[in-house]
Design an enzyme around this catalytic site. Sequence first.
Site, PDB file in Angstrom:
ATOM      1  N   PHE A  13      34.076   5.333  61.387  1.00 59.16           N
ATOM      2  CA  PHE A  13      34.789   4.837  60.208  1.00 59.16           C
ATOM      3  C   PHE A  13      34.429   5.655  58.955  1.00 59.16           C
ATOM      4  O   PHE A  13      35.280   6.346  58.388  1.00 59.16           O
ATOM      5  CB  PHE A  13      34.465   3.346  60.063  1.00 59.16           C
ATOM      6  CG  PHE A  13      34.789   2.728  58.735  1.00 59.16           C
ATOM      7  CD1 PHE A  13      36.021   2.932  58.127  1.00 59.16           C
ATOM      8  CD2 PHE A  13      33.861   1.908  58.111  1.00 59.16           C
ATOM      9  CE1 PHE A  13      36.316   2.344  56.906  1.00 59.16           C
ATOM     10  CE2 PHE A  13      34.156   1.301  56.886  1.00 59.16           C
ATOM     11  CZ  PHE A  13      35.376   1.531  56.285  1.00 59.16           C
ATOM     12  N   GLY A  38      32.340   6.041  68.123  1.00 60.96           N
ATOM     13  CA  GLY A  38      33.386   6.738  67.359  1.00 60.96           C
ATOM     14  C   GLY A  38      34.656   6.889  68.185  1.00 60.96           C
ATOM     15  O   GLY A  38      34.663   6.660  69.394  1.00 60.96           O
ATOM     16  N   ASP A  58      25.153  14.446  71.069  1.00 65.48           N
ATOM     17  CA  ASP A  58      24.279  13.332  70.709  1.00 65.48           C
ATOM     18  C   ASP A  58      23.126  13.882  69.866  1.00 65.48           C
ATOM     19  O   ASP A  58      22.298  14.649  70.377  1.00 65.48           O
ATOM     20  CB  ASP A  58      23.750  12.701  72.011  1.00 65.48           C
ATOM     21  CG  ASP A  58      22.761  11.571  71.757  1.00 65.48           C
ATOM     22  OD1 ASP A  58      22.396  11.339  70.585  1.00 65.48           O
ATOM     23  OD2 ASP A  58      22.369  10.922  72.740  1.00 65.48           O
ATOM     24  N   LYS A  93      17.244   5.427  68.535  1.00 60.63           N
ATOM     25  CA  LYS A  93      17.076   6.869  68.697  1.00 60.63           C
ATOM     26  C   LYS A  93      17.878   7.682  67.683  1.00 60.63           C
ATOM     27  O   LYS A  93      17.388   8.668  67.140  1.00 60.63           O
ATOM     28  CB  LYS A  93      17.462   7.285  70.125  1.00 60.63           C
ATOM     29  CG  LYS A  93      16.353   6.956  71.134  1.00 60.63           C
ATOM     30  CD  LYS A  93      16.810   7.088  72.558  1.00 60.63           C
ATOM     31  CE  LYS A  93      16.915   8.523  73.009  1.00 60.63           C
ATOM     32  NZ  LYS A  93      17.235   8.594  74.461  1.00 60.63           N
ATOM     33  N   GLY A 104      15.124  18.829  60.657  1.00 66.88           N
ATOM     34  CA  GLY A 104      14.654  20.144  61.111  1.00 66.88           C
ATOM     35  C   GLY A 104      15.732  21.192  60.946  1.00 66.88           C
ATOM     36  O   GLY A 104      15.479  22.310  60.481  1.00 66.88           O
ATOM     37  N   ALA A 116      22.595   8.284  55.612  1.00 67.18           N
ATOM     38  CA  ALA A 116      23.247   6.992  55.395  1.00 67.18           C
ATOM     39  C   ALA A 116      22.252   5.888  55.712  1.00 67.18           C
ATOM     40  O   ALA A 116      22.011   5.555  56.866  1.00 67.18           O
ATOM     41  CB  ALA A 116      24.458   6.874  56.321  1.00 67.18           C
ATOM     42  N   TYR A 147      18.140  -1.708  64.303  1.00 62.20           N
ATOM     43  CA  TYR A 147      18.898  -0.983  63.277  1.00 62.20           C
ATOM     44  C   TYR A 147      18.064  -0.889  61.993  1.00 62.20           C
ATOM     45  O   TYR A 147      17.870   0.200  61.448  1.00 62.20           O
ATOM     46  CB  TYR A 147      20.203  -1.725  63.009  1.00 62.20           C
ATOM     47  CG  TYR A 147      21.140  -1.066  62.024  1.00 62.20           C
ATOM     48  CD1 TYR A 147      21.727   0.161  62.301  1.00 62.20           C
ATOM     49  CD2 TYR A 147      21.474  -1.692  60.826  1.00 62.20           C
ATOM     50  CE1 TYR A 147      22.617   0.749  61.414  1.00 62.20           C
ATOM     51  CE2 TYR A 147      22.367  -1.118  59.931  1.00 62.20           C
ATOM     52  CZ  TYR A 147      22.930   0.104  60.222  1.00 62.20           C
ATOM     53  OH  TYR A 147      23.820   0.690  59.352  1.00 62.20           O
ATOM     54  N   LYS A 151      16.499   2.507  60.347  1.00 60.74           N
ATOM     55  CA  LYS A 151      16.929   2.979  59.020  1.00 60.74           C
ATOM     56  C   LYS A 151      15.748   3.070  58.058  1.00 60.74           C
ATOM     57  O   LYS A 151      15.700   3.958  57.200  1.00 60.74           O
ATOM     58  CB  LYS A 151      18.004   2.032  58.466  1.00 60.74           C
ATOM     59  CG  LYS A 151      19.337   2.135  59.206  1.00 60.74           C
ATOM     60  CD  LYS A 151      19.980   3.492  59.003  1.00 60.74           C
ATOM     61  CE  LYS A 151      21.342   3.601  59.648  1.00 60.74           C
ATOM     62  NZ  LYS A 151      21.951   4.920  59.447  1.00 60.74           N
ATOM     63  N   TYR A 161       9.978  14.690  54.457  1.00 56.40           N
ATOM     64  CA  TYR A 161      10.484  16.076  54.454  1.00 56.40           C
ATOM     65  C   TYR A 161      10.704  16.555  53.014  1.00 56.40           C
ATOM     66  O   TYR A 161      10.551  17.722  52.708  1.00 56.40           O
ATOM     67  CB  TYR A 161      11.784  16.197  55.266  1.00 56.40           C
ATOM     68  CG  TYR A 161      11.535  16.616  56.694  1.00 56.40           C
ATOM     69  CD1 TYR A 161      10.917  15.764  57.596  1.00 56.40           C
ATOM     70  CD2 TYR A 161      11.884  17.891  57.139  1.00 56.40           C
ATOM     71  CE1 TYR A 161      10.667  16.157  58.900  1.00 56.40           C
ATOM     72  CE2 TYR A 161      11.638  18.294  58.447  1.00 56.40           C
ATOM     73  CZ  TYR A 161      11.035  17.419  59.320  1.00 56.40           C
ATOM     74  OH  TYR A 161      10.782  17.818  60.606  1.00 56.40           O
TER      75      TYR A 161
END
Length: 329
Positions: A13, A38, A58, A93, A104, A116, A147, A151, A161
């Site tokens: 979406f 998707g 993936d 994952k 990376g 996101a 989830y 996140k 990073y």
Amino acid sequence: MKKSILITGAAGFLGSHLCDRFYGEGYRVLAMDNLITGDLKNIEHLFGKEGFEFYNHDVSKFVHVPGKLDYVLHFASPASPIDYLKIPIQTLKVGSLGTHNLLGLAKDKGARMLIASTSEVYGDPHVHPQTEDYFGNVNPVGPRGVYDEAKRFQEAITMAYHTYHGLQTRIVRIFNTYGPRMRLNDGRVLPAFIGQALRGEDLTIFGDGSQTRSFCYVDDLVEGIHRLLMSDYAQPVNIGNPDEITIKEFAEEIIKLTGTTQKVIYQDLPKDDPKQRQPDITVAKKILDWTPKVSRQEGLKITYDYFKTLTKEDLYKKEHNSFEKYIKK
Ligand code: UDP
């Protein structure tokens, strides 16, 4: 020379709307998706166009793309409570390993990376409306934990990073967003209600419907993300529409919009379902000069018009994606 942008979750979406926005601005768009949730229909209008490339991959596995890269937008993830229940490990994952791989890649290419994140990092919040400095109230072992914690980890590794490697990073915390191309059967409240209205079924309210959400139209969100990406602000920013409504009132709005003669029925409230949610967008206003422009009335109409174009087959299909094959029987 054209700027290049890698968008993960490109057939989803939000990812598909971001592809449209950046392609429309003349970017070379590298769209990546493994098509678990998707749907290529969302980006098929871009196939065959010069400067648009699709990679079926993936991102929780090593990611490589050819050539230079200026930006990475990481939008790959299942994003509805039903998805987390069906594919919990993939959800963990893509937010953790997937983010690490993309960080990376961004470091290697000298690209700027935007992730996101989500209002779910606040869990079932004790602070209302939610400000970016609120640490949240998340149950790590509840159904939403896969989830929410992915996140939260994603934010942590992105910030690491940034501070350790000096990578340019941006973190958007996305609140409930809606619009065309939402998956009809992902269990989210808006497609659920509109799908029910279109099929002539009763609208299912979970709990007593007093829980609140604040719904943002997708174009507003995309504009906020674009501004954040172009800014120099590395701290998390809430993007959402503060116009808060109870789920019961929302069901009434959908009934009015669709003209359905069905009624509402009440079902059990899922575990850890947040009782209230509203973004505090002071930071977005100040740093990005951003506020949402599309009213719910306007946005719902456009979204309903989109759902009306779906075929009968779409309307009755349980899932129009391929994640059944990932579910252990
Ligand atoms: N909800 C509902 N009926 C449905 C689907 C969802 O009442 O058929 C409720 C759900 O319990 C939650 C709210 O609507 O309180 C928003 O749910 P959604 O899954 O869209 O997003 P999230 O809970 O992640 O904000």
